[in-house]
Design a protein around this motif. Sequence first.
Motif, PDB file in Angstrom:
ATOM      1  N   GLU A 302      38.987  23.720  19.251  1.00 57.06           N
ATOM      2  CA  GLU A 302      38.865  25.180  19.213  1.00 57.06           C
ATOM      3  C   GLU A 302      38.650  25.680  20.643  1.00 57.06           C
ATOM      4  N   PRO A 303      39.111  26.906  20.940  1.00 52.06           N
ATOM      5  CA  PRO A 303      38.865  27.471  22.272  1.00 52.06           C
ATOM      6  C   PRO A 303      37.373  27.544  22.538  1.00 52.06           C
ATOM      7  N   ASP A 304      36.954  27.253  23.768  1.00 53.31           N
ATOM      8  CA  ASP A 304      35.525  27.241  24.099  1.00 53.31           C
ATOM      9  C   ASP A 304      35.392  27.589  25.581  1.00 53.31           C
ATOM     10  N   ALA A 305      35.137  28.840  25.868  1.00 49.58           N
ATOM     11  CA  ALA A 305      35.125  29.313  27.255  1.00 49.58           C
ATOM     12  C   ALA A 305      33.906  28.817  28.025  1.00 49.58           C
ATOM     13  N   THR A 306      32.865  28.359  27.307  1.00 53.30           N
ATOM     14  CA  THR A 306      31.597  28.057  27.984  1.00 53.30           C
ATOM     15  C   THR A 306      31.513  26.632  28.518  1.00 53.30           C
ATOM     16  N   SER A 307      32.305  25.708  27.999  1.00 55.25           N
ATOM     17  CA  SER A 307      32.041  24.279  28.233  1.00 55.25           C
ATOM     18  C   SER A 307      32.913  23.636  29.295  1.00 55.25           C
ATOM     19  N   GLY A 308      33.730  24.404  29.986  1.00 52.61           N
ATOM     20  CA  GLY A 308      34.648  23.773  30.929  1.00 52.61           C
ATOM     21  C   GLY A 308      35.937  23.347  30.266  1.00 52.61           C
ATOM     22  N   THR A 309      36.062  23.619  28.977  1.00 54.11           N
ATOM     23  CA  THR A 309      37.319  23.348  28.277  1.00 54.11           C
ATOM     24  C   THR A 309      38.394  24.297  28.805  1.00 54.11           C
ATOM     25  N   LEU A 310      39.602  23.758  28.988  1.00 52.01           N
ATOM     26  CA  LEU A 310      40.705  24.607  29.457  1.00 52.01           C
ATOM     27  C   LEU A 310      41.245  25.446  28.306  1.00 52.01           C
ATOM     28  N   ALA A 311      41.727  26.628  28.646  1.00 54.28           N
ATOM     29  CA  ALA A 311      42.336  27.484  27.626  1.00 54.28           C
ATOM     30  C   ALA A 311      43.820  27.179  27.531  1.00 54.28           C
ATOM     31  N   GLY A 312      44.316  26.995  26.309  1.00 52.40           N
ATOM     32  CA  GLY A 312      45.733  26.718  26.121  1.00 52.40           C
ATOM     33  C   GLY A 312      46.307  27.526  24.980  1.00 52.40           C
ATOM     34  N   THR A 313      47.622  27.589  24.917  1.00 50.08           N
ATOM     35  CA  THR A 313      48.315  28.264  23.817  1.00 50.08           C
ATOM     36  C   THR A 313      49.369  27.320  23.263  1.00 50.08           C
ATOM     37  N   VAL A 314      49.398  27.184  21.940  1.00 49.85           N
ATOM     38  CA  VAL A 314      50.374  26.295  21.311  1.00 49.85           C
ATOM     39  C   VAL A 314      51.767  26.910  21.436  1.00 49.85           C
ATOM     40  N   ARG A 315      52.691  26.180  22.009  1.00 47.94           N
ATOM     41  CA  ARG A 315      54.084  26.635  22.100  1.00 47.94           C
ATOM     42  C   ARG A 315      54.876  26.114  20.899  1.00 47.94           C
ATOM     43  N   THR A 316      54.873  24.791  20.735  1.00 42.63           N
ATOM     44  CA  THR A 316      55.624  24.219  19.614  1.00 42.63           C
ATOM     45  C   THR A 316      54.776  23.159  18.923  1.00 42.63           C
ATOM     46  N   ARG A 317      55.099  22.930  17.672  1.00 36.02           N
ATOM     47  CA  ARG A 317      54.398  21.919  16.882  1.00 36.02           C
ATOM     48  C   ARG A 317      55.446  21.191  16.057  1.00 36.02           C
ATOM     49  N   THR A 318      55.469  19.852  16.146  1.00 31.40           N
ATOM     50  CA  THR A 318      56.454  19.055  15.412  1.00 31.40           C
ATOM     51  C   THR A 318      55.700  18.029  14.580  1.00 31.40           C
ATOM     52  N   PHE A 319      55.792  18.163  13.259  1.00 38.80           N
ATOM     53  CA  PHE A 319      55.123  17.222  12.357  1.00 38.80           C
ATOM     54  C   PHE A 319      56.009  16.001  12.173  1.00 38.80           C
ATOM     55  N   LEU A 320      55.488  14.803  12.487  1.00 43.87           N
ATOM     56  CA  LEU A 320      56.291  13.578  12.417  1.00 43.87           C
ATOM     57  C   LEU A 320      55.648  12.536  11.507  1.00 43.87           C
ATOM     58  N   GLY A 321      54.911  12.987  10.501  1.00 38.59           N
ATOM     59  CA  GLY A 321      54.296  12.028   9.587  1.00 38.59           C
ATOM     60  C   GLY A 321      52.951  11.571  10.099  1.00 38.59           C
ATOM     61  N   GLU A 322      52.933  10.381  10.722  1.00 42.29           N
ATOM     62  CA  GLU A 322      51.630   9.858  11.148  1.00 42.29           C
ATOM     63  C   GLU A 322      51.087  10.594  12.369  1.00 42.29           C
ATOM     64  N   LYS A 323      51.944  11.354  13.028  1.00 43.80           N
ATOM     65  CA  LYS A 323      51.476  12.068  14.212  1.00 43.80           C
ATOM     66  C   LYS A 323      52.081  13.468  14.262  1.00 43.80           C
ATOM     67  N   ILE A 324      51.432  14.313  15.059  1.00 41.06           N
ATOM     68  CA  ILE A 324      51.960  15.655  15.302  1.00 41.06           C
ATOM     69  C   ILE A 324      52.119  15.805  16.802  1.00 41.06           C
ATOM     70  N   GLU A 325      53.297  16.263  17.228  1.00 35.67           N
ATOM     71  CA  GLU A 325      53.527  16.501  18.650  1.00 35.67           C
ATOM     72  C   GLU A 325      53.464  17.993  18.927  1.00 35.67           C
ATOM     73  N   TYR A 326      52.750  18.328  19.997  1.00 36.21           N
ATOM     74  CA  TYR A 326      52.630  19.722  20.412  1.00 36.21           C
ATOM     75  C   TYR A 326      53.133  19.869  21.833  1.00 36.21           C
ATOM     76  N   THR A 327      53.605  21.077  22.160  1.00 37.07           N
ATOM     77  CA  THR A 327      53.648  21.468  23.561  1.00 37.07           C
ATOM     78  C   THR A 327      52.664  22.621  23.702  1.00 37.07           C
ATOM     79  N   ILE A 328      51.885  22.536  24.778  1.00 41.42           N
ATOM     80  CA  ILE A 328      50.782  23.470  24.993  1.00 41.42           C
ATOM     81  C   ILE A 328      50.938  24.088  26.377  1.00 41.42           C
ATOM     82  N   ALA A 329      50.934  25.414  26.441  1.00 41.36           N
ATOM     83  CA  ALA A 329      50.911  26.091  27.739  1.00 41.36           C
ATOM     84  C   ALA A 329      49.471  26.111  28.220  1.00 41.36           C
ATOM     85  N   CYS A 330      49.257  25.614  29.442  1.00 43.90           N
ATOM     86  CA  CYS A 330      47.882  25.467  29.930  1.00 43.90           C
ATOM     87  C   CYS A 330      47.895  25.489  31.449  1.00 43.90           C
TER      88      CYS A 330
END
Length: 375
Positions: A302-330
Amino acid sequence: MNTPAPAEAIGVTVAHVSKRFTHAVKGEVHAARDVSLDVAPGEFLTLLGPSGCGKTTTLRMIAGFEMPDEGSIAFGGHDVTRLPANQRGIGFVFQNYALFPHLSVFDNVAYGLAVRGESGSEIGRAVGDVLALVGLAGYERQFPAQMSGGEQQRVALARAIVIHPRVLLFDEPLSNLDARLRVQMRDEIRALQKRLAITAIYVTHDQEEAMAVSDRIAVMNRGSIAEIGTAETLYHSPRSRFVAEFIGRANLVAAQVIAVRDGYVDVAALDRQLAIPRQGSALAAGTRCLLLLRPEAIVLGEPDATSGTLAGTVRTRTFLGEKIEYTIACAGVTLQVVRHSQGVTDAFAPGAAVGVQIARGAGTLVADASQGDSP
Ligand SMILES: Nc1ncnc2c1ncn2[C@@H]1O[C@H](COP(=O)(O)OP(=O)(O)O)[C@@H](O)[C@H]1O
Ligand SMILES: [Mg+2]
């Protein structure tokens, strides 16, 4: 059934070997440039690289089908550079099987033994044993045209090992087979090579196949060996951008060294200061390089501005069964991220804001050739 008794395994040394061709279209081609390799007795070494990088040329010189312009090749410490192929004690498995279509399976496999003048009863026993070994017991009277591609490649493998070679050479042996059979056959080749304890040199352009079968992989690029190492080393700690991108999927982001500490290097990357495990020689502060992050080393939450976590936005999501591939703008770049599937609700939808973290201990610094500095 008798397994052919393993002869003492021998090492193969390739020292500073080069080969040029005059190509009708490309002009002079430097197919192999100063290639050096030390293959240990009983080792399974793979030459991996894109089409045209010189894998087949290198393998054919080891086989004796091609003479190097420069350099030398030794088997078990004995120079074989000028020795004809049929005196080197090699077995060779070709991509297209290269079986004799007019000969039965028995005669195809027996060929090398018959040429040597072995007796009929010895040949009969040896062929039967080796066919059983490759899972083709009872196929003696079949002809190549009556068999599937996988079966034909097993015959080719049987023919290569029946002569008790000192070195087993493979040139893209699985490329003509369908995906499922490729996986099955590569496991069988690997198991057989270990069981027979024969030194093996294998050529493929398929990085997954190389990782699955090899003790070590030599990655080739434009006639030269870029790097040699285990699959794990090449995947997690490549030293060059070429190898980082050729083996597995790679996020390579611009980075600059801030400081070198015990065991860690602080770098500026992705608009943050990150501590990256230190490998090999130290990098001077100020060096520009690339930070390699494998897709599984990037953790989404989850987005978390306080902890040093980077902010990202999901561009694409590909469900491949045992795994999910994302591209994230960051931080101005697009990151490839992979996650194991955990259930139908486990998904960040395209457009969603996410928190992006780098897994602890992940990341490798790689030289950026365009910068002239190297780690
Ligand atoms: N007999 C030949 N004559 C001319 N050029 C060749 C010959 N064999 C290979 N080459 C050239 O040498 C380079 C390396 O080829 P090869 O070793 O077959 O690469 P790979 O097996 O990695 O695809 C290519 O540019 C290819 O066109
Ligand atoms: Mg080739």
